[in-house]
Enzyme design. Structure first.
Site, PDB file in Angstrom:
ATOM      1  N   HIS A  64       0.851  -1.191   0.000  1.00  0.00           N
ATOM      2  CA  HIS A  64       0.000   0.000   0.000  1.00  0.00           C
ATOM      3  C   HIS A  64       0.886   1.239   0.000  1.00  0.00           C
ATOM      4  CE1 HIS A  64      -3.416   2.613   0.802  1.00  0.00           C
ATOM      5  NE2 HIS A  64      -2.605   3.281   1.606  1.00  0.00           N
ATOM      6  N   SER A  72      -7.973   3.639   9.135  1.00  0.00           N
ATOM      7  CA  SER A  72      -8.678   3.631   7.856  1.00  0.00           C
ATOM      8  C   SER A  72      -7.937   2.746   6.844  1.00  0.00           C
ATOM      9  CB  SER A  72      -8.773   5.077   7.346  1.00  0.00           C
ATOM     10  OG  SER A  72      -9.118   5.129   6.000  1.00  0.00           O
ATOM     11  N   ARG A 102     -14.696  12.726   7.438  1.00  0.00           N
ATOM     12  CA  ARG A 102     -13.431  13.403   7.789  1.00  0.00           C
ATOM     13  C   ARG A 102     -13.034  14.405   6.720  1.00  0.00           C
ATOM     14  NH1 ARG A 102      -9.828   8.609   7.836  1.00  0.00           N
ATOM     15  NH2 ARG A 102      -8.169  10.111   8.051  1.00  0.00           N
ATOM     16  N   LYS A 149      -8.895  -1.693   5.822  1.00  0.00           N
ATOM     17  CA  LYS A 149      -9.152  -2.217   4.486  1.00  0.00           C
ATOM     18  C   LYS A 149      -8.128  -3.293   4.119  1.00  0.00           C
ATOM     19  CE  LYS A 149      -9.385   2.100   3.387  1.00  0.00           C
ATOM     20  NZ  LYS A 149      -9.466   3.454   2.911  1.00  0.00           N
ATOM     21  N   ASP A 178     -15.474   2.534   7.373  1.00  0.00           N
ATOM     22  CA  ASP A 178     -14.414   3.463   6.971  1.00  0.00           C
ATOM     23  C   ASP A 178     -14.883   4.352   5.833  1.00  0.00           C
ATOM     24  OD1 ASP A 178     -11.687   4.540   6.703  1.00  0.00           O
ATOM     25  OD2 ASP A 178     -11.857   3.575   4.748  1.00  0.00           O
TER      26      ASP A 178
END
Ligand code: URA
Length: 435
Positions: A93, A194, A179, A198, A172
């Site tokens: 990620h 968050s 947010r 995932k 989320d």
């Protein structure tokens, strides 16, 4: 006479949870789990969750609270499993940057070593591009796969890059949108929970995080990027996902291509054993981390880029999703090249303005429902440290409509400089963070 109905009694009160966090306390596990669940059920109102998010931004969360928050968001949706695959799975990620196309060469490169790489990706919003947008420049390529298709592709090809289904961590999704409009995106506990909710829900065995800092990154400051990386590595580890992170510099765009189709072209160059040095360096560094977590610390990653193995995996990955790896990529209708006005050395190319300019050219979207223009973007011709002569091209803007050039050029005012002295070189990979 009809019998009276008893309304369900909620075990906690959102105002108490908000007050605890507002006053700097730690919220008890069951209360925090309830808060996330009740928000997902729309019992807790947006206004209450917004107040809670602001209290977290101001007062932080303990490691335990972050773990519970993450877990509660995972529990709000489906949890995938690749247990029957017979291969170890490893994912990457990136917190996102300008010209960050690394997923494209990285997934097939790692898959070339027999490891399964499930890359559930998103579309871009704002100045950082989305991996799916880039791949959708390939004629025929399909981002939406069923779970069965994803599983079959991981088994047969090893790498899959596809759209994350809406079933992963739906809490989320709501919270992130809230947010975004309440000035609470920057809270490290909320970013970490968050992202990691995932990734953990996706069911990967291990995970490598590319946490970027600098002008084109989500976190400008290296110390905050480090804190985010440490928080996420701890979360992954606590959840049984082997996780490491690299802290990488995002002050300058990665590579020479910023956009969609041109980033695919540059990724293919890397898979063919060429490509810009920084893209190759980061691809190789992340592949090494991923393969080490997958039990292959001595894998010869560079060899797989030069001997065609990674390219073979790429072609099979694209074909498996109905893309034609040999089809011409979309080309821009209009181009505008900016040249050097003096002799010297390129001292800076600021990532953020280049990202914003590419976005204004149509490579990114302002609203989630907008389309992107696949051929739009910017091709850089030089990087910091390169010498230039007067009249030499510095970069070319790519668009479908010449009216877009003026606003892109506005964004680039002062974003690149030519001086007399070569700039100090700073390492692309600044730090490695492990549990
Ligand atoms: N990306 C996410 O998925 N969540 C955040 O909070 C920030 C970036």
């Amino acid at each position: 006479m009809s019998s009276p109905t008893t309304p369900d009694v909620e075990p906690f009160d959102a105002v108490d949870v908000i007050r605890t966090k507002r006053d700097g306390g730690a919220v008890a596990e069951d209360a925090l789990r309830w808060m996330v669940d009740a928000y997902t059920r729309e019992y807790v109102a947006d206004s209450q969750m917004a107040a809670f998010a602001m209290a977290v931004l101001l007062n932080g969360m303990t490691r335990d609270e972050i773990r519970v928050m993450t877990d509660a968001m995972i529990a709000s949706g489906e949890r995938m499993s690749f247990a029957g695959l017979g291969k170890t799975t490893v994912d990457k990620h990136s917190t996102g940057g300008v010209g960050d196309k690394i997923t494209l060469p990285l997934a097939p490169l790692v898959a070339a070593f027999g490891v399964a790489v499930p890359q559930l990706s998103g579309r871009g919003l704002g100045h950082t591009g989305g991996t799916l947008d880039k791949l959708e420049s390939i004629p025929g390529w399909r981002a939406a796969l069923s779970n069965d298709e994803m599983f079959a592709q991981l088994r047969d090809v090893g790498a899959v890059i596809c759209a994350a289904g809406s079933g992963l961590a739906p809490a989320d999704k709501r919270l992130y949108a809230l947010r975004d409009v309440t000035g609470t995106v920057e809270a490290i506990p909320l970013i970490a929970s968050s992202i990691m909710s995932k990734k953990i829900a996706e069911g990967t065995d291990s995970l490598v995080l590319d946490v970027k800092f600098g002008s084109g990154a989500f976190m400008r400051d290296v110390d905050r990027a480090r804190e985010l990386a440490r928080t996420m590595v701890a979360l992954g580890t606590d959840s049984g996902v082997a996780t490491t992170a690299l802290l990488t510099d995002m002050n300058t765009p990665l590579g020479l291509a910023i956009g969609n189709a041109n980033e695919v072209r540059e990724s293919v160059e890397v898979l063919a054993g060429g490509g810009p040095a920084d893209v190759v360096e980061l691809t190789v560094a992340l592949a090494r981390e991923m393969l080490a977590l997958a039990g292959q610390p001595d894998a010869d990653v560079e060899a797989a880029l030069t001997d065609g193995r990674a390219m073979d995996a790429w072609r099979r990955m694209i074909r498996a999703q109905d893309g034609d790896p040999d089809a011409p990529l979309p080309a821009p209708r209009e181009t505008h090249t900016v040249v050097a006005d003096r002799e010297g050395v390129v001292t800076a190319l600021e990532a953020l303005p280049f990202g914003v300019a590419a976005w204004r050219l149509g490579a990114g979207r302002a609203r989630a429902q907008d389309p992107v223009i696949h051929a739009a973007g910017i091709d850089l011709h030089v990087k910091p440290g390169d010498r230039v002569a007067p009249g030499q091209p510095v970069f070319t803007l790519l668009a479908d409509d010449e009216h877009r050039f003026a606003r892109a050029l506005d964004a680039l005012d002062g974003a690149w400089t030519i001086g007399d002295e070569a700039p100090a070189r700073s390492p692309l990979v600044r730090e490695r963070i492990t549990a």
